[in-house]
Enzyme design. Structure first.
Site, PDB file in Angstrom:
ATOM      1  N   TYR A  66      61.750  20.047  82.776  1.00  0.00           N
ATOM      2  CA  TYR A  66      62.335  20.511  81.510  1.00  0.00           C
ATOM      3  C   TYR A  66      61.556  19.900  80.346  1.00  0.00           C
ATOM      4  O   TYR A  66      61.179  18.726  80.424  1.00  0.00           O
ATOM      5  CB  TYR A  66      63.805  20.096  81.408  1.00  0.00           C
ATOM      6  N   GLU A  68      62.183  20.903  76.564  1.00  0.00           N
ATOM      7  CA  GLU A  68      62.533  21.456  75.251  1.00  0.00           C
ATOM      8  C   GLU A  68      61.910  20.619  74.140  1.00  0.00           C
ATOM      9  O   GLU A  68      61.854  19.390  74.236  1.00  0.00           O
ATOM     10  CB  GLU A  68      64.058  21.459  75.044  1.00  0.00           C
ATOM     11  N   ASP A 243      52.424  43.048  66.415  1.00  0.00           N
ATOM     12  CA  ASP A 243      52.724  42.895  67.837  1.00  0.00           C
ATOM     13  C   ASP A 243      51.503  43.447  68.580  1.00  0.00           C
ATOM     14  O   ASP A 243      51.313  44.656  68.678  1.00  0.00           O
ATOM     15  CB  ASP A 243      53.988  43.703  68.157  1.00  0.00           C
ATOM     16  N   LYS A 275      49.198  41.790  79.811  1.00  0.00           N
ATOM     17  CA  LYS A 275      48.716  43.180  79.756  1.00  0.00           C
ATOM     18  C   LYS A 275      47.185  43.166  79.713  1.00  0.00           C
ATOM     19  O   LYS A 275      46.567  42.689  80.660  1.00  0.00           O
ATOM     20  CB  LYS A 275      49.344  43.890  78.555  1.00  0.00           C
ATOM     21  N   ARG A 281      52.638  36.527  83.406  1.00  0.00           N
ATOM     22  CA  ARG A 281      53.671  37.185  82.600  1.00  0.00           C
ATOM     23  C   ARG A 281      54.192  36.185  81.580  1.00  0.00           C
ATOM     24  O   ARG A 281      54.619  35.089  81.929  1.00  0.00           O
ATOM     25  CB  ARG A 281      54.837  37.641  83.469  1.00  0.00           C
TER      26      ARG A 281
HETATM   27  N1  DSN Z   1      57.016  47.522  79.032  1.00  0.00           N
HETATM   28  C1  DSN Z   1      55.891  47.482  78.130  1.00  0.00           C
HETATM   29  C2  DSN Z   1      55.064  48.701  78.237  1.00  0.00           C
HETATM   30  O1  DSN Z   1      55.025  49.271  79.294  1.00  0.00           O
HETATM   31  O2  DSN Z   1      54.412  49.095  77.274  1.00  0.00           O
HETATM   32  C3  DSN Z   1      56.293  47.230  76.737  1.00  0.00           C
HETATM   33  O3  DSN Z   1      57.241  46.213  76.671  1.00  0.00           O
END
Ligand code: DSN
Length: 410
Positions: A66, A68, A243, A275, A281
């Site tokens: 932990y 925090e 974003d 991504k 993640r």
């Molecule tokens: N789930 C993502 C996407 O597929 O674009 C966005 O949060």
């Protein structure tokens, strides 16, 4: 496969046999996921393949701690190793993106966006409102001061790209907390070109006067001009929040430079790591120094304890993205998307905006007499994993849709 990758792979297989002794179904599902990934072509625009070093960093003893708080200022004893992990991750993030400040604790993209929203609200309120209340920071506020601030939150306005034309749920969608926390107005795209119309956006922003202007998308196949977005934000007194979850890898790999790089123009930037950036993640936030102390309050304001093992994996992914090979990878992502779009157009497929200049292509499959759901299923039967997606003003709604989103990062 290199010697290192082959050794790592063997270590992973051994780890699975340890898991198998406790719960074989989990070991089997994990092995099967690898087999499925190898047997199919993954073209989901928001997914990727993390490297073995990234994956392996997540499965360690750091998971047990932990922590925090922030580096050197934790609410638990014994955080010296987590401090190293978080410092290294933030250092890599700042260097990779050329940002003044980085916060790597968010557990996901939505968490990162919530941290960003709260940081902006706190900062915007702190400067004038705290002074008026005679307080230095939000910790000095009484309950009645908070009540005054909560009332003023109700007047806060956010303006982001409509989900209908490729924006994200967290950009003010009515069924997301962002659409409840704020008065919101969406901007769309030009009905003919399907591109962002910056003049119309400026006119709408002048009328609506958002506190926060959100730039970024999850299904818009084009680049955004962040210099123009910042001009619009400045003109109406808004904070520019970008974003970049979808295209962080293209920023890191220097495919998006100049006015297409959000970092020099945005006050606050949030992103995921998994991504196009190809990490574990998770999420992170970048900001100018001005917003840093507000972003630092992400935990406990919005987040629980940081996932130390995932912060460690973020550090490894950022380190990978700082290598020259990553720029080669990022260029290939954009080149492949363009080539894919050209091939589809030659075969008579209708594409939203007529093509792409980022990492994704949005097919309008209505002219084939198909819904997006049918096309997604047919592609899956052929071993190609994609996701159905609305096209602008989709006649089939968000469940069946008329589109298929295809991405090249994986
Ligand atoms: N789930 C993502 C996407 O597929 O674009 C966005 O949060």
């Amino acid at each position: 496969m290199s010697d290192l990758a082959s050794t790592a792979s063997q270590i992973y297989q051994s780890a699975l046999s340890v898991i198998e002794a406790i719960e074989p179904r989990i070991a089997n599902a994990t092995r099967q996921e690898l087999a499925d990934q190898r047997a199919s072509l993954k073209l989901i625009a928001s997914e990727n393949y993390a490297s073995l070093p990234v994956l392996m960093t997540m499965g360690t003893w750091l998971s047990d701690k932990y922590a925090e708080g922030t580096v050197g200022h934790r609410f638990y004893a014994g955080c010296q190793n987590v401090d190293v992990v978080e410092s290294v991750a933030t250092e890599h993030a700042r260097e990779l993106f050329g940002a003044e400040y980085a916060y790597v604790q968010p557990h996901s993209g939505i968490d990162a966006n919530l941290v960003a929203y709260w940081a902006i609200l706190q900062h915007r309120i702190e400067s004038p409102a705290l002074a008026a209340l005679g307080a230095k920071n939000v910790n000095d506020l009484s309950e009645s001061d908070w009540e005054t601030l909560r009332r003023s939150f109700n007047e806060q306005r956010v303006m982001g790209m409509s989900l209908d034309v490729g924006g994200h749920l967290t950009h003010g969608f009515r069924h997301n907390i962002s659409g409840k926390m704020f008065h919101q107005k969406s901007y769309g795209t030009d009905p003919q070109t399907q591109l962002i119309d910056y003049d119309k956006l400026l006119a709408d922003a002048r009328e609506f006067k958002p506190l926060i202007l959100v730039a970024g998308y999850s299904a818009y196949p084009r680049r955004v001009n962040f210099a123009k977005m910042r001009e619009i934000a400045d003109e109406v007194g808004a904070t520019l929040f970008v974003d970049m979850a979808h295209f962080a890898g293209l920023v890191a790999g220097k495919v998006f430079t100049g006015e297409e790089d959000p970092i020099p123009y945005a006050h606050v930037v949030a992103s995921t790591t998994h991504k196009s950036l190809r990490g574990p993640r998770g999420g992170f936030v970048l900001a100018t120094q001005e917003y840093a102390s507000s972003v630092d309050r992400g935990c406990p304001m919005v987040l629980g304890g940081p996932l130390s093992h995932v912060m460690a994996a973020k550090a490894v992914a950022f380190a990978e993205a700082r290598r020259p090979e990553f720029a080669t990878y990022a260029s290939a992502v954009a080149d492949n998307a363009k080539t894919l779009a050209e091939g589809l157009l030659r075969r008579g497929v209708q594409l939203v905006t007529g093509g792409t200049d980022n990492h994704l292509v949005l097919l309008d499959v209505g002219s084939f007499g198909l819904t997006g759901r049918q096309a997604e299923s047919a592609l899956l039967d052929s071993g190609i994993v994609t996701n159905r997606n609305s096209v602008p003003h989709d006649p089939n709604g968000a469940w069946y849709t008329t589109g298929v989103r295809i991405g090249t990062p994986p």
